[in-house]
Write a protein that holds these residues in place. Structure first.
Motif, short mmCIF file in Angstrom:
data_model
loop_
_atom_site.label_atom_id
_atom_site.label_comp_id
_atom_site.label_asym_id
_atom_site.label_seq_id
_atom_site.Cartn_x
_atom_site.Cartn_y
_atom_site.Cartn_z
N GLU A 192 0.83 -1.21 0.00
CA GLU A 192 0.00 0.00 0.00
C GLU A 192 0.86 1.26 0.00
O GLU A 192 0.54 2.25 -0.64
N LYS A 193 1.96 1.18 0.73
CA LYS A 193 2.89 2.32 0.77
C LYS A 193 3.48 2.58 -0.63
O LYS A 193 3.61 3.72 -1.05
N ALA A 194 3.79 1.51 -1.33
CA ALA A 194 4.33 1.65 -2.68
C ALA A 194 3.31 2.34 -3.57
O ALA A 194 3.63 3.26 -4.32
N GLU A 196 0.84 4.28 -2.61
CA GLU A 196 0.71 5.69 -2.18
C GLU A 196 1.80 6.56 -2.77
O GLU A 196 1.59 7.74 -3.02
N SER A 197 2.97 5.96 -2.98
CA SER A 197 4.06 6.77 -3.55
C SER A 197 3.98 6.81 -5.08
O SER A 197 4.89 7.28 -5.74
N GLY A 198 2.88 6.29 -5.64
CA GLY A 198 2.63 6.44 -7.07
C GLY A 198 3.00 5.23 -7.92
O GLY A 198 2.88 5.26 -9.14
N VAL A 199 3.45 4.15 -7.26
CA VAL A 199 3.85 2.95 -7.99
C VAL A 199 2.60 2.12 -8.32
O VAL A 199 1.71 1.99 -7.49
N SER A 200 2.53 1.57 -9.52
CA SER A 200 1.48 0.60 -9.84
C SER A 200 1.98 -0.78 -9.44
O SER A 200 3.18 -1.06 -9.54
N VAL A 201 1.07 -1.64 -9.02
CA VAL A 201 1.48 -2.96 -8.54
C VAL A 201 0.65 -4.05 -9.20
O VAL A 201 -0.58 -3.94 -9.29
N ILE A 202 1.32 -5.09 -9.70
CA ILE A 202 0.60 -6.32 -10.09
C ILE A 202 0.91 -7.33 -9.00
O ILE A 202 2.07 -7.65 -8.74
N PHE A 203 -0.13 -7.78 -8.33
CA PHE A 203 0.01 -8.66 -7.17
C PHE A 203 -0.56 -10.03 -7.56
O PHE A 203 -1.75 -10.17 -7.78
N ILE A 204 0.34 -11.01 -7.66
CA ILE A 204 -0.08 -12.33 -8.11
C ILE A 204 -0.27 -13.27 -6.93
O ILE A 204 0.58 -13.32 -6.03
N VAL A 214 -6.25 -5.22 -0.64
CA VAL A 214 -5.41 -4.13 -1.15
C VAL A 214 -5.65 -3.76 -2.61
O VAL A 214 -5.34 -2.64 -3.02
N ALA A 215 -6.19 -4.69 -3.41
CA ALA A 215 -6.32 -4.41 -4.85
C ALA A 215 -7.66 -3.75 -5.15
O ALA A 215 -8.62 -3.90 -4.39
N GLU A 216 -7.73 -3.01 -6.26
CA GLU A 216 -9.02 -2.46 -6.65
C GLU A 216 -9.62 -3.15 -7.87
O GLU A 216 -10.79 -2.98 -8.17
#
Ligand SMILES: Nc1ncnc2c1ncn2[C@@H]1O[C@H](COP(=O)(O)OP(=O)(O)O)[C@@H](O)[C@H]1O
Ligand SMILES: [Mg+2]
Length: 255
Positions: A192-194, A196-204, A214-216
């Motif tokens: 979540e912190k990542a 918030e700092s503007g990073v996109s995340v792919i969480f597998i 955490v995902a939308e």
């Protein structure tokens, strides 16, 4: 609210391993500043898909776009140079190297003595210690071997490394496998912190309950085929499990 812009897009991706078709015309997009959950049972093709995005190997067919432009990666280094950092399922840390060597792997700061470039170990240790402490991981020394760390600490260092190098897209492949409850919470907090700092995340993950908080948005794969795509507001974890179990979206969820 601003229209979400596309950060990475994979179009009609196909991949064969010998006679096995691991991916069949898969389309997937991750937008700026979002956490996307990529779900599916073992063997669905999740790791293969993101390895293609991370430059580990090329697709047999299909196209990849990053920040609007077509890209072709011939190695993980190419993907990294564009800001794509991956924490692979088998963690990309080298056990027999120190924490600080792992932190900088491939990006070591050097100092020059005449024509000779030497690793700037002092700078490496200082920067690594600062970054790792900021993540709440208490290590006695950046010189310690990674092999003494717990699973949660390893994840933290991998995620911290990605954030330190200001990545645009962070790909985490099964990051919670084998973590304790406390470590899981810590890693989710870092994700979540990542974001918030503007990073996109792919969480597998193969466990929807891990990524749901955490995902939308979620994309589901089954035996190499994308079988669904839903926003969190439109589907419960049980709806998503149903899609994975039956291999198709129910009518009520279709948009
Ligand atoms: N390097 C490889 N060589 C041969 N087959 C592979 C390789 N990597 C993956 N596969 C096969 O591709 C399919 C998808 O695997 P994978 O992407 O690892 O799935 P997931 O990550 O969803 O569990 C599986 O059938 C797997 O056995
Ligand atoms: Mg996998």
């Amino acid at each position: 609210m601003q229209e979400a812009t596309s950060l990475a897009k994979m179009v009609n991706i196909e991949k064969y391993f010998g006679a096995v078709q691991a991916l069949k015309k898969v389309n997937i997009e991750v937008r700026s500043g979002e956490i996307l959950g990529l779900l599916g049972d073992n063997g669905a093709g999740k790791s293969t898909l993101i390895k293609i995005l991370a430059g580990v190997f090329p697709p047999d067919r299909g196209e990849i776009f990053f920040e609007g432009g077509r890209v072709k990666f011939s190695s993980p280094k190419d993907a990294r140079a564009m800001g794509i950092e991956t924490v692979h399922q088998a963690l990309s840390l080298v056990d027999i190297m120190s924490i600080s060597r792992n932190f900088f792997l491939g990006r070591e700061p050097t100092r020059r003595i005449g024509p000779i470039h030497l690793l700037d170990r002092k700078k490496m240790n200082e920067e690594c210690e600062k970054a790792v402490t900021g993540l709440g991981v208490r290590v006695r020394s950046p010189n310690e071997f990674v092999s003494i760390l717990s699973g949660g600490e390893r994840q933290a260092i991998s995620i911290g490394r990605a954030m330190h190098f200001k990545v645009k897209l962070l790909i985490l492949d099964e990051p919670l496998a084998a973590l304790s409850v406390r470590e899981t919470r810590e890693v989710l907090r870092q994700v979540e912190k990542a974001r918030e700092s503007g990073v996109s995340v792919i969480f597998i993950t193969h466990n929807v309950y891990h990524v749901y908080p955490v995902a939308e948005r979620f994309v589901m794969l089954d035996r190499g085929i994308k079988i669904g795509e839903v926003y969190k507001k439109d589907a419960s974890p049980e709806d998503i499990i149903e899609i994975i179990a039956t291999g198709k979206m129910s009518k009520t969820l279709k948009t």
